[in-house]
Scaffold this active site. Sequence first.
Site, PDB file in Angstrom:
ATOM      1  N   SER A  65     -25.094  42.452  51.880  1.00  0.00           N
ATOM      2  CA  SER A  65     -26.304  42.936  51.216  1.00  0.00           C
ATOM      3  C   SER A  65     -26.939  44.081  51.982  1.00  0.00           C
ATOM      4  O   SER A  65     -28.071  44.461  51.728  1.00  0.00           O
ATOM      5  CB  SER A  65     -27.328  41.802  51.085  1.00  0.00           C
ATOM      6  OG  SER A  65     -27.664  41.303  52.360  1.00  0.00           O
ATOM      7  N   CYS A  66     -26.203  44.647  52.922  1.00  0.00           N
ATOM      8  CA  CYS A  66     -26.760  45.633  53.830  1.00  0.00           C
ATOM      9  C   CYS A  66     -26.900  46.994  53.177  1.00  0.00           C
ATOM     10  O   CYS A  66     -26.131  47.378  52.322  1.00  0.00           O
ATOM     11  CB  CYS A  66     -25.857  45.720  55.055  1.00  0.00           C
ATOM     12  SG  CYS A  66     -25.938  47.231  55.978  1.00  0.00           S
ATOM     13  N   GLY A  67     -27.892  47.746  53.631  1.00  0.00           N
ATOM     14  CA  GLY A  67     -28.042  49.128  53.214  1.00  0.00           C
ATOM     15  C   GLY A  67     -28.348  49.995  54.411  1.00  0.00           C
ATOM     16  O   GLY A  67     -28.536  49.505  55.510  1.00  0.00           O
TER      17      GLY A  67
END
Length: 305
Positions: free
Chosen positions: A143-145
Amino acid sequence: MRVWLATVMTNEIVPGRNVQVTDFHRLQQYLKSSLMKEVPSIGPGRIIRRRQDGSLEYLRDDLTIEEPLEIRIGGKPLATTMRTPGHDDELAVGFLVSEAILHDRNEIEKASIDSDNKVIIDLADGVKLKLNSAQRFGTISSSCGLCGKTSIDAIRQSFPAIESTNVRIDIETLLSLPEKLREAQGDFARTGGIHAAGIFDSSGELKIVREDIGRHNAVDKVIGRAFLDKLLPLNRHVLLVSGRASFEIVQKALAAGVPIVAAVSAPSTLAADFARESNQTLIGFLRPPSFNIYSHIERVILEER
């Protein structure tokens, strides 16, 4: 005198009166069978479900697999991302494109998938890549950005804004895209826990679709496929994602030259601002018969035909 005994988990669940014994606590494994993909993206789980009437039932449940993937350039590890197995070469290549590390298909000699959750990108003879400190390393969650002003500034410098084109999409075609993407999501129908990204042409034809537990991974996979097929820039296409439109989703679309980005859920403020600056059309809450346009409305034909 008190004697304390270690807690022991029973191998059976007894649901009360009218006893029915259910074998539950068996070892849960991701099984490979002739009915599953060679590289499975779904693993079987076992659950206890409480029904509306209060009774309990024992069920098999499909779960989306999440495993690490190490991306290497030659023998050098570059990053590790948490992803759903499948199309790993596309994921690695799309990641490198969206990080402005790869720019041309001819820079790659081959992309090899290792059985031990690794993708090795071998560069063509004479190609040397320059990596800067703003590019991500280490482990990237599903879910990383991108985070941090330095990284965002670097992205804006790496990819030019979309050039003005005459690509436009009408309302009827736009509203047809979510159902087409949903019909192509085989794994979502089974698990309810996986995202999809689809590349459409301006007439609404689905060209590439990929699924992954991470939204940004699904986008990397479709971009990677297009890059390997020498289709970039996708300057007459639409990117549709099944979840939210984050800054990173819009940035990855910009890396691939996509002028129209649509999402079935909300965009972030940073995504909307970035789309305006990058001359991209950003559409959110695309849930027929409604949608919101956040930037560059000129690419959507609003008049009914």
